[in-house]
Motif scaffolding. Structure first.
Motif, short mmCIF file in Angstrom:
data_model
loop_
_atom_site.label_atom_id
_atom_site.label_comp_id
_atom_site.label_asym_id
_atom_site.label_seq_id
_atom_site.Cartn_x
_atom_site.Cartn_y
_atom_site.Cartn_z
N MET A 39 69.01 -36.83 -30.47
CA MET A 39 68.41 -35.77 -31.26
C MET A 39 66.90 -35.93 -31.43
N THR A 64 76.13 -38.63 -37.50
CA THR A 64 74.74 -38.94 -37.12
C THR A 64 74.53 -40.45 -37.22
N LYS A 122 67.60 -41.04 -33.19
CA LYS A 122 68.61 -40.46 -34.05
C LYS A 122 69.53 -39.72 -33.08
N CYS A 123 70.85 -39.86 -33.25
CA CYS A 123 71.77 -39.21 -32.31
C CYS A 123 73.03 -38.75 -33.03
N LYS A 124 73.81 -37.96 -32.31
CA LYS A 124 75.12 -37.51 -32.80
C LYS A 124 76.18 -38.09 -31.89
#
Length: 163
Positions: free
Chosen positions: A84, A104, A97-99
């Motif tokens: 993200m 998250t 930052k990731c999903k």
């Protein structure tokens, strides 16, 4: 003849070194460190804390690579992870930052072929320091061994996670 060549090389080194210390070539110096690779970036990050050795302009330029190293290819990541936002970028890895699975997270991803690039940088720097040790009476190879140990620790993400 060799003496004259060595004398000219030392003179040029000192001249360039003084220009970097005064801040005249600080932007070029930082770009050169980035171009040379991760080990040289790490050296630049350490030098950023040496206000007694470099001009304030040079220190400010070096500080930029403490938190934001230019992007480069990353190791493969699974399709199930959606990156993200880039949070930070260092000489060894980038933090995103990731999903994943609807949640998250923050993940740290190694740069592509980082181990090979660091090994190549160590070999290059070892050759340079071997020559320099002929003129400078200190254990430059020992310093390189310390830096090498730091990189090994930084590349061990499991150990870092446990800290």
């Amino acid at each position: 003849m060799i003496y004259v060549y060595i004398h000219i090389c030392i003179y040029e080194y000192i001249h360039i070194h003084i220009m970097v210390m005064k801040g005249v070539l600080s932007d070029l110096f930082v770009r050169l460190l980035i171009f040379l690779g991760p080990l040289f970036i790490k050296i630049g990050q350490v030098l950023a804390n040496r206000g007694d050795y470099f001009s304030s302009e040079c220190i400010e330029k070096l500080k930029t690579i403490q938190t934001k190293v230019p992007d480069s290819p990353l190791c493969e990541i699974p399709d199930s992870i959606e990156l993200m936002e880039l949070i930070g970028s260092g000489s060894v890895a980038q933090v995103f930052k990731c999903k994943y699975g609807g949640e998250t997270y923050v993940i740290k991803i190694k740069r592509l072929n980082i181990e090979r690039r660091v090994e190549r940088n160590i070999a290059q720097l070892s050759a340079i320091l071997s020559i320099c040790s002929l003129f400078i009476p200190c254990d430059l190879i020992g310093v390189l061994d310390d830096i090498k140990t730091q990189f090994i620790v930084q590349n061990d993400f499991i150990q870092e996670m446990n800290n």
